[in-house]
Design an enzyme around this catalytic site. Structure first.
Site: not given
Length: 450
Positions: A47, A151, A220
């Site tokens: 990060a 995923i 989704k």
């Protein structure tokens, strides 16, 4: 330890920590706390600065969650995170399209705070207005965890395939349904008994309707379709069917015909517009997606240059979903800002939605009929007059009805059609169901060959 992008090294100051406020300390929220603690150094390296939780919001302060929450600021009202001066980014893990979740996200965006959420219902239903708020405030709204858990499909579709004109996207989007259909195939047992087993194992909720009626997968799919085709999210246009009507007999016949039954979400860009639908499908046993079993999810996309790609993995659970949430936090820490739907609002397409009646494809029909001379000819005549062409037929001996009762002289007949338009298929089914020799409503499952 030094951090990439740190203008000061060695004994100089480290870059500012990204301060996180988490609303919701259920399975996923606790998973995020654990992941940030377990992989703190790795996450900080990737990060460019440390990421730390500074505040939380949950209903029950006394509940034992198995993680150390001492020293964190606690908000009984989740909306307090939006105005907390020690919070740089809000993570919403409450769930639900309305109520506290929506209020928190809207308040955070209005206050100019980045938001990370795993809330697929919120994004599917209110994603257009929330994207507009994020754009006005020039802050990111991230939701990698909202589709297919761990995923990375949001990044894959929106960013990895940004150069392609996508024509099709979808897949197995609900692990509960995939587990049930897999177990039915492997055991030969009926839907009700497998559902009870899934609930006992924790794969299905006490009230499983959102999963088994296809709503979760439709949320989704609506998100994927908006990303793939560069248009505002439109959940209302998604045709939704669940798996309650899929019987053990259908599973067995599908195998005999060389297919497996999967609940698929499919969005396709055609000349007439976008068709988006969730329903059980017969898919050839040789297709890669037919081999995705159990609680696993799989998402595919098809583009004009990349061709067909597919990602597979665990679509839910504390670990995979927390991984996706923290990946979004890393993007926020880096200062990565990407339009919610891949382009700013003025550049989004207004392509229309196409109703399910316009679908063109093949169909599986299962009929329970009285064993009388001329029955097949009568059914074939109705299909012919409706413009439906038969490809093949299976007929077995006498069997039970849907209630498990023996029906004298009743036989199951399975018909497979050539490609036809759905509204023609539905018209034929209405006429067939009205025949005296048909003793229960016909079962229809769409066939997806590719």
């Amino acid at each position: 330890m030094s951090f990439p992008g740190d203008p000061r090294q060695g004994d100089r100051l480290r870059p500012a920590t990204l301060r996180v406020g988490i609303a919701g300390l259920g399975t996923v929220g606790v998973g995020v706390v654990r992941l940030l603690a377990a992989n703190a150094e790795l996450i900080a390296t990737r990060a460019g600065r440390p990421i730390a939780i500074t505040a939380v919001a949950a209903r029950d302060r006394t509940r034992e969650r198995g993680v150390d929450l001492s020293g964190l600021r606690w908000h009984d009202d989740a909306r307090g995170l939006a105005g907390d001066p020690d919070v740089d980014v809000v993570v919403e893990l409450i769930g639900g399209a309305e109520g506290p979740a929506r209020q928190l996200v809207e308040a955070s965006l209005a206050a100019g705070r980045p938001v990370v959420t795993a809330n697929k219902a919120l994004i599917a239903i209110h994603g257009a207005s929330l994207a507009a708020m994020a754009e006005r405030s020039a802050v990111p709204l991230c939701f990698e965890a909202a589709v297919a858990g761990g995923i990375p499909v949001i990044k894959a579709v929106r960013e990895g395939l940004a150069a392609d004109r996508l024509t099709r996207v979808g897949g197995i989007l609900n692990g509960t349904c995939n587990y049930i259909l897999t177990a039915m195939r492997e055991s030969g047992r009926d839907f009700a008994s497998i559902l009870a087993e899934a609930q006992a194992l924790g794969y299905a909720e006490a009230d499983p309707s959102t999963d088994i009626d296809g709503i979760d997968a439709a949320h989704k799919l609506a998100i994927l379709a908006a990303l793939a085709f560069g248009r505002p999210v439109d959940f209302a246009s998604v045709h939704v069917e669940g798996i309650r009507a899929v019987g053990a007999l259908d599973i067995a016949f599908a195998q005999e015909l060389g297919y497996r039954i999967k609940l698929l979400g499919i969005a396709r860009l055609a000349e007439a517009g976008v068709e988006a639908r969730v329903h059980p499908c017969l898919v050839p046993q040789t297709m890669p997606i037919a081999l995705v079993d159990g609680v696993f999810n799989a998402v595919f996309a098809e583009g004009d240059f990349v061709g067909r790609v597919m990602l597979e993995g665990r679509g839910a659970g504390a670990g995979p979903t927390a991984s996706a949430v923290v990946a979004d936090l890393i993007d926020v820490a880096r200062g990565t800002t990407i339009p919610v739907w891949g382009a700013n609002a003025e550049h989004l397409s207004q392509v229309v939605s196409v109703p399910i009646g316009e679908r063109v494809g093949a169909y599986y029909l299962r009929l329970q009929v009285l064993d009388r001379p001329g029955v097949i000819a009568e059914i074939a005549a109705i299909l012919r007059d409706s413009g439906v062409s038969l490809k093949s037929m299976l007929q077995h001996g006498a069997t039970e009805d849907v209630s498990g009762n023996d029906v004298p002289d009743a036989v199951p007949i399975v018909l497979v059609t050539h490609q036809t338009r759905e509204h023609a298929m539905r018209r034929a089914l209405e006429l067939i169901a009205a025949l005296d020799v048909v003793i229960e409503p016909p079962a229809m499952i769409r066939i997806e060959a590719g």
